[in-house]
Scaffold this active site. Sequence first.
Site, PDB file in Angstrom:
ATOM      1  N   HIS A 296       1.297   4.704   7.040  1.00  0.00           N
ATOM      2  CA  HIS A 296       0.468   5.315   5.888  1.00  0.00           C
ATOM      3  C   HIS A 296       1.075   6.996   5.567  1.00  0.00           C
ATOM      4  O   HIS A 296       0.788   8.370   7.044  1.00  0.00           O
ATOM      5  CB  HIS A 296      -0.489   5.665   4.999  1.00  0.00           C
ATOM      6  CG  HIS A 296      -0.713   3.542   5.116  1.00  0.00           C
ATOM      7  ND1 HIS A 296      -1.235   2.818   6.058  1.00  0.00           N
ATOM      8  CD2 HIS A 296       0.248   3.307   3.921  1.00  0.00           C
ATOM      9  CE1 HIS A 296      -1.253   1.498   5.540  1.00  0.00           C
ATOM     10  NE2 HIS A 296      -0.719   1.565   4.309  1.00  0.00           N
TER      11      HIS A 296
ATOM     12  N   ASP B  22      -2.871   5.619  12.624  1.00  0.00           N
ATOM     13  CA  ASP B  22      -1.972   5.020  11.578  1.00  0.00           C
ATOM     14  C   ASP B  22      -0.316   5.856  11.197  1.00  0.00           C
ATOM     15  O   ASP B  22      -0.603   7.212  10.736  1.00  0.00           O
ATOM     16  CB  ASP B  22      -2.908   5.135   9.937  1.00  0.00           C
ATOM     17  CG  ASP B  22      -1.918   4.448   8.785  1.00  0.00           C
ATOM     18  OD1 ASP B  22      -0.885   3.687   9.165  1.00  0.00           O
ATOM     19  OD2 ASP B  22      -2.959   4.329   8.184  1.00  0.00           O
TER      20      ASP B  22
ATOM     21  N   SER C  72       0.661  -1.179  -0.161  1.00  0.00           N
ATOM     22  CA  SER C  72       0.034   0.377   0.131  1.00  0.00           C
ATOM     23  C   SER C  72       1.064   1.302  -0.079  1.00  0.00           C
ATOM     24  O   SER C  72      -0.163   2.202  -0.359  1.00  0.00           O
ATOM     25  CB  SER C  72      -0.948  -0.245   1.029  1.00  0.00           C
ATOM     26  OG  SER C  72      -0.021  -0.258   2.152  1.00  0.00           O
TER      27      SER C  72
END
Length: 425
Positions: free
Chosen positions: A404, A401, A157
């Site tokens: 990312h 998070d 990702s």
Amino acid sequence: MKPSSPISLTTSSIARKARLSPYLFTLLAFILFVSVLYGEDFMCIFGQLEPNFVLPPSRTPEKNKKSEKLAFAISKTEESCDVFNGKWVRDEVSRPPYEEWECPYIQPQLTCQEHGRPDKDYQFWRWQPNHCDLPSFNASLMLETLRGKRMMYVGDSLNRGMFVSMICLLHRLIPEDQKSIKTNGSLTVFTAKEYNATIEFYWAPFLLESNSDDAIVHRISDRVVRKGSINKHGRHWKGVDIIIFNTYLWWMTGLKMNILQGSFDDKEKNIVEVSTEDAYRMGMKSMLRWVKNNMDRKKTRVFFTSMSPTHAKGIDWGGEPGQNCYNQTTLIEDPSYWGSDCRKSIMKVIGEVFGRSKTPITLLNITQMSNYRKDAHTSIYKKQWSPLTAEQLENPTSYADCVHWCLPGLQDTWNELLFAKLFYP
């Protein structure tokens, strides 16, 4: 017994050496032959003995092939210019390169402003190499270069975020009716119709076949990677003109990794446990073999993006225990800072495998520059796929998070470095 005199001993030794000389000659000839045949392996073994190996910031095999012009290169960067070694400078004139709201391709996991981030400071930082300037990203040049060609990002990702960033950097030059995006399983394709060009992303977090290959459902704690299986995914990469690989985070399940010897279809699976470093080395060698067998070095380019830091431990930069990227709005200023999540042993593996490869591949060494950016993660400002519990809401650090990155943001700079290395290697 009367001892032999020095003279008689020396004479005897010479005689024996003379009698053994044919054997010595054969032995020396054999050693010479093996050293020539496997010289690189010997050098690699000796290199592993180096206790404090640090991967050179821009160590790429093509540096040693000065007579060979790389595909898409316009000119060479000066040898003294290391674009990966520098600092972040605030720039409210040219940053950000686009606005979040004007790029409809950003996934909701990365739209930090839409999900309530109160500040925009993370958008106003530009990377400045120490001894040169980074070439300005030229969207027109990139699109013209991609005319009739395919560019593909392969990995996890984080590479998908880089893929989306590239689309955001380019899409404004393409009329609305001349662009489209479509996802089919592991493959997402953005098409610029008037250029007959595609920018693609292929989900393969280990590059090799694994039990985490489903592009949607892949949160598996007990991860298994199948040895020698890169062609399972690699058949989808054939025919690509520019390819950007990444793989790191998914290997970091601990100190060991499960490797499948055989097939996932076998009733009785032969799974062996090896060190993370040995498993990662296996993956890197498989990638390089695929590149050697499938990419035309005269017409294509291959890039590999190094590890992306996570900023999950505030104590790494002098913060409080239990602190992470949540609520971080400033940069880390220590130029030597290196987070505990970025294993230097893995960087050493990359250096060893790439260093002995004769396959032209360019390393995008984004690790050190990204280490400074604890402010740029999505943190809690993203779409949450599961409802948050009361306990989580009381403690935002628990669900932040720190993997990312917000867009626009840090990953736009990664693509600027890709641009620089593509056209000015």
